[in-house]
Design a protein around this motif. Sequence first.
Motif, PDB file in Angstrom:
ATOM      1  N   ARG A 186     -55.205 -64.426  34.578  1.00 60.26           N
ATOM      2  CA  ARG A 186     -54.851 -63.433  35.347  1.00 60.26           C
ATOM      3  C   ARG A 186     -55.811 -62.536  34.974  1.00 60.26           C
ATOM      4  N   PRO A 187     -56.165 -61.547  36.008  1.00 58.10           N
ATOM      5  CA  PRO A 187     -57.179 -60.465  35.700  1.00 58.10           C
ATOM      6  C   PRO A 187     -56.678 -59.366  34.700  1.00 58.10           C
ATOM      7  N   GLU A 188     -55.441 -59.087  34.841  1.00 56.25           N
ATOM      8  CA  GLU A 188     -54.898 -58.292  33.723  1.00 56.25           C
ATOM      9  C   GLU A 188     -55.252 -58.518  32.453  1.00 56.25           C
ATOM     10  N   LEU A 189     -55.140 -59.778  32.021  1.00 58.29           N
ATOM     11  CA  LEU A 189     -55.617 -60.279  30.706  1.00 58.29           C
ATOM     12  C   LEU A 189     -57.172 -60.287  30.549  1.00 58.29           C
ATOM     13  N   ARG A 190     -57.688 -60.791  31.480  1.00 59.01           N
ATOM     14  CA  ARG A 190     -59.078 -60.943  31.370  1.00 59.01           C
ATOM     15  C   ARG A 190     -59.883 -59.591  31.107  1.00 59.01           C
ATOM     16  N   ARG A 191     -59.303 -58.423  31.860  1.00 56.92           N
ATOM     17  CA  ARG A 191     -59.881 -57.012  31.659  1.00 56.92           C
ATOM     18  C   ARG A 191     -59.445 -56.601  30.216  1.00 56.92           C
ATOM     19  N   VAL A 192     -58.375 -56.744  29.695  1.00 62.42           N
ATOM     20  CA  VAL A 192     -58.017 -56.001  28.373  1.00 62.42           C
ATOM     21  C   VAL A 192     -58.824 -56.947  27.242  1.00 62.42           C
ATOM     22  N   LEU A 193     -58.828 -58.273  27.440  1.00 60.54           N
ATOM     23  CA  LEU A 193     -59.722 -59.066  26.652  1.00 60.54           C
ATOM     24  C   LEU A 193     -61.058 -58.661  26.561  1.00 60.54           C
ATOM     25  N   ALA A 194     -61.600 -58.210  27.588  1.00 64.09           N
ATOM     26  CA  ALA A 194     -63.055 -57.840  27.655  1.00 64.09           C
ATOM     27  C   ALA A 194     -63.162 -56.602  26.845  1.00 64.09           C
ATOM     28  N   ASP A 195     -62.026 -55.715  27.033  1.00 59.68           N
ATOM     29  CA  ASP A 195     -62.573 -54.454  26.177  1.00 59.68           C
ATOM     30  C   ASP A 195     -62.061 -54.812  24.506  1.00 59.68           C
ATOM     31  N   TYR A 196     -61.089 -55.552  24.439  1.00 63.54           N
ATOM     32  CA  TYR A 196     -60.650 -55.734  23.014  1.00 63.54           C
ATOM     33  C   TYR A 196     -61.687 -56.447  22.133  1.00 63.54           C
ATOM     34  N   LEU A 197     -62.252 -57.509  22.918  1.00 63.74           N
ATOM     35  CA  LEU A 197     -63.464 -58.339  22.185  1.00 63.74           C
ATOM     36  C   LEU A 197     -64.830 -57.640  21.965  1.00 63.74           C
ATOM     37  N   ALA A 198     -65.219 -56.684  22.983  1.00 68.42           N
ATOM     38  CA  ALA A 198     -66.170 -55.936  22.687  1.00 68.42           C
ATOM     39  C   ALA A 198     -66.157 -55.035  21.677  1.00 68.42           C
ATOM     40  N   THR A 239     -47.754 -60.792  29.519  1.00 65.46           N
ATOM     41  CA  THR A 239     -47.317 -60.365  28.120  1.00 65.46           C
ATOM     42  C   THR A 239     -48.276 -59.797  27.129  1.00 65.46           C
ATOM     43  N   LEU A 240     -49.262 -60.865  26.985  1.00 63.47           N
ATOM     44  CA  LEU A 240     -50.252 -60.619  25.860  1.00 63.47           C
ATOM     45  C   LEU A 240     -51.212 -59.407  26.660  1.00 63.47           C
ATOM     46  N   ALA A 241     -51.502 -59.418  27.791  1.00 62.57           N
ATOM     47  CA  ALA A 241     -52.273 -58.180  28.212  1.00 62.57           C
ATOM     48  C   ALA A 241     -51.698 -56.865  27.979  1.00 62.57           C
ATOM     49  N   GLU A 242     -50.190 -56.693  28.292  1.00 62.89           N
ATOM     50  CA  GLU A 242     -49.686 -55.668  27.866  1.00 62.89           C
ATOM     51  C   GLU A 242     -49.458 -55.394  26.415  1.00 62.89           C
ATOM     52  N   PHE A 243     -49.361 -56.364  25.453  1.00 61.17           N
ATOM     53  CA  PHE A 243     -49.181 -56.485  24.171  1.00 61.17           C
ATOM     54  C   PHE A 243     -50.580 -55.857  23.665  1.00 61.17           C
ATOM     55  N   ILE A 244     -51.810 -56.179  24.227  1.00 64.65           N
ATOM     56  CA  ILE A 244     -53.045 -55.680  23.740  1.00 64.65           C
ATOM     57  C   ILE A 244     -53.334 -54.229  24.340  1.00 64.65           C
ATOM     58  N   ASP A 245     -52.891 -54.205  25.527  1.00 61.74           N
ATOM     59  CA  ASP A 245     -53.230 -52.855  26.002  1.00 61.74           C
ATOM     60  C   ASP A 245     -52.239 -51.879  25.557  1.00 61.74           C
ATOM     61  N   SER A 246     -51.298 -51.981  25.213  1.00 61.69           N
ATOM     62  CA  SER A 246     -50.355 -51.016  24.346  1.00 61.69           C
ATOM     63  C   SER A 246     -50.781 -50.464  22.984  1.00 61.69           C
ATOM     64  N   GLY A 247     -51.770 -51.148  22.204  1.00 61.57           N
ATOM     65  CA  GLY A 247     -51.815 -50.921  20.999  1.00 61.57           C
ATOM     66  C   GLY A 247     -51.015 -51.833  20.079  1.00 61.57           C
ATOM     67  N   ALA A 248     -49.869 -52.581  20.512  1.00 59.82           N
ATOM     68  CA  ALA A 248     -49.250 -53.500  19.645  1.00 59.82           C
ATOM     69  C   ALA A 248     -49.865 -54.576  18.787  1.00 59.82           C
ATOM     70  N   TYR A 249     -50.567 -54.977  19.641  1.00 58.72           N
ATOM     71  CA  TYR A 249     -51.534 -56.230  18.806  1.00 58.72           C
ATOM     72  C   TYR A 249     -52.455 -55.642  17.765  1.00 58.72           C
ATOM     73  N   ASP A 250     -53.180 -54.625  17.986  1.00 65.33           N
ATOM     74  CA  ASP A 250     -53.895 -53.964  16.797  1.00 65.33           C
ATOM     75  C   ASP A 250     -53.245 -53.624  15.651  1.00 65.33           C
ATOM     76  N   ARG A 251     -51.697 -52.989  15.873  1.00 63.61           N
ATOM     77  CA  ARG A 251     -50.877 -52.844  14.885  1.00 63.61           C
ATOM     78  C   ARG A 251     -50.445 -54.031  14.039  1.00 63.61           C
ATOM     79  N   HIS A 252     -49.953 -54.716  14.828  1.00 62.22           N
ATOM     80  CA  HIS A 252     -49.670 -56.360  14.197  1.00 62.22           C
ATOM     81  C   HIS A 252     -50.931 -56.862  13.494  1.00 62.22           C
ATOM     82  N   VAL A 253     -52.190 -56.914  13.786  1.00 64.23           N
ATOM     83  CA  VAL A 253     -53.330 -57.471  13.095  1.00 64.23           C
ATOM     84  C   VAL A 253     -53.370 -56.592  11.845  1.00 64.23           C
ATOM     85  N   ARG A 254     -53.421 -55.364  11.976  1.00 63.72           N
ATOM     86  CA  ARG A 254     -53.471 -54.452  10.702  1.00 63.72           C
ATOM     87  C   ARG A 254     -52.398 -54.782   9.517  1.00 63.72           C
ATOM     88  N   GLY A 255     -51.368 -54.921  10.049  1.00 61.04           N
ATOM     89  CA  GLY A 255     -50.202 -55.180   9.137  1.00 61.04           C
ATOM     90  C   GLY A 255     -50.389 -56.914   8.505  1.00 61.04           C
TER      91      GLY A 255
END
Length: 517
Positions: free
Chosen positions: A190-202, A391-407
């Motif tokens: 899905r392009p939505e996930l590929r877009r947010v992954l490119a931003d997050y991984l960078a 779902t993963l794209a939305e989870f990363i884009d909303s900041g929930a992924y970063d919060r989960h990883v930090r926790g």
Amino acid sequence: MADSWATRRGDSGQRTTGSGQRTGDSGQQTDGSGHRTDGRGGLGTDLHLDLPPGGGSGVRVALIGALRDAVRTGRLAPGTRLPSSRSLATDLGIARNTVADAYGELVAEGWLTARQGSGTRVAERVVPPEPAPPRTPPAAAVAATRPTYDLRPGEPDVSAFPRTAWLSAARRALIAAPNDAFGYGHPAGRPELRRVLADYLARARGVRAAPERIVVCAGFVQGLALLSKVREKAGHREVAVESYGLDVHWKVMRGAGLRTVPLPVDQQGARTSELDRSAGLRNVLLTPAHQFPIGVPLDPDRRAAVVDWASRVGGLVLEDDYDGEFRYDRQPVGALQGLDPEHVVYLGTASKSLAPALRLAWMVVPDHLMDDLLALKRTGEWESGRLDQLTLAEFIDSGAYDRHVRGMRMRYRRRRDQLVAALAERAPRVRVTGIAAGLHAVLQLPPGTEQSVVRGAAWQGLALDGLSRYRYRDEQGQRQERRQEPGGQPDALVFAYGTAPDHAFAGALEALCRVLP
């Protein structure tokens, strides 16, 4: 009256009954077609069937089932003549039409046959044997063999999966999903996930990637299989692998037609200078951020050397960044891919940061491999769930992924600190290494004690792996001899402190301390 059951001999020497049925000299009754009608199943014979009391459709269904089971199990042999519908109805105390209907249905199904003058008989057919009972062991036996604490590496603490946040992201993603998200879609994901992954991984891993160079796959192993097949097709059929690692990865690459070559590992990571020893080598699989299972990062000079090798020979580095988000006592080690995006494939996964059940991973692929990789991905069931991708794209884009990883980073660090403190107090002979990052530690043992400690742990209900479990094995399963040079790996345990839930970790740590020398 008595003459109706009396027997008399006809001119042919056969006796006949008053009903016209003949019996041979043996006294067996036969009908006009030669079938027996004596006590083996003629009119008026007994037939034991278990039926519920009463009448109606329930009795009809029960009668059909009882007759079918009697034939299937062999209690009614092929050729056996059944009682007439009137006789069986009388014996069972049910309506004759009920018996007639049951016979008719079983005739239609092929269990019985009905011919004029021959009555109703069990069909002459091969009855398959009853299937063997399932070989699944009883639940009690499974529970008895399951360890109390499974601390082998491979999984995070799945009890900490962010269910509420994930469900919220799934709802938002489903509401916003375009119609084409419910189709087969593009093989890259899905392009939505590929877009947010490119931003997050960078941002988080230093990866240089445009969304168009990201391919989503159903787990790291699937991505490795795809890359291996592409490289084999291109004629690059040899791959270097770290001399300590996961055998499942070696098997996947061999299954794709590649030959694996061990690359020695020491306390500075893989010895990348040895890549030049094999003239035809063009592929290498590495865990540079956190070598598995030794737990060390790849030395900066060796990082530079492997990138230089790949550029010089036209090789490809497969970078397994399996737990790069979790570091504690050092600055994060950036992705190797950032040094040379055209010769390094970056592979990441949600299996350690979230849960293996999601079956979501991603590859950042050089331009020159994309066409071949996507062409292969189109040829079979290589896709992962589109809705989970959204779902993963939305989870990363909303900041929930970063919060989960930090926790989770804080949670895993507390456990690591508890491990170090407990061993310093109760097992001072054991040295703990590889603890600056990741979800496991290496516990170095006195020489010659690894296997006895692993066995002792099993008696305590603790599943542990010795370090030797991860030593390189060739295609025949032969383990590589332990190297004797300085930096060679000692007897040790690989202790996955990130696996157990919080409430079980103290018990697991106590069980561990009881078996350590």
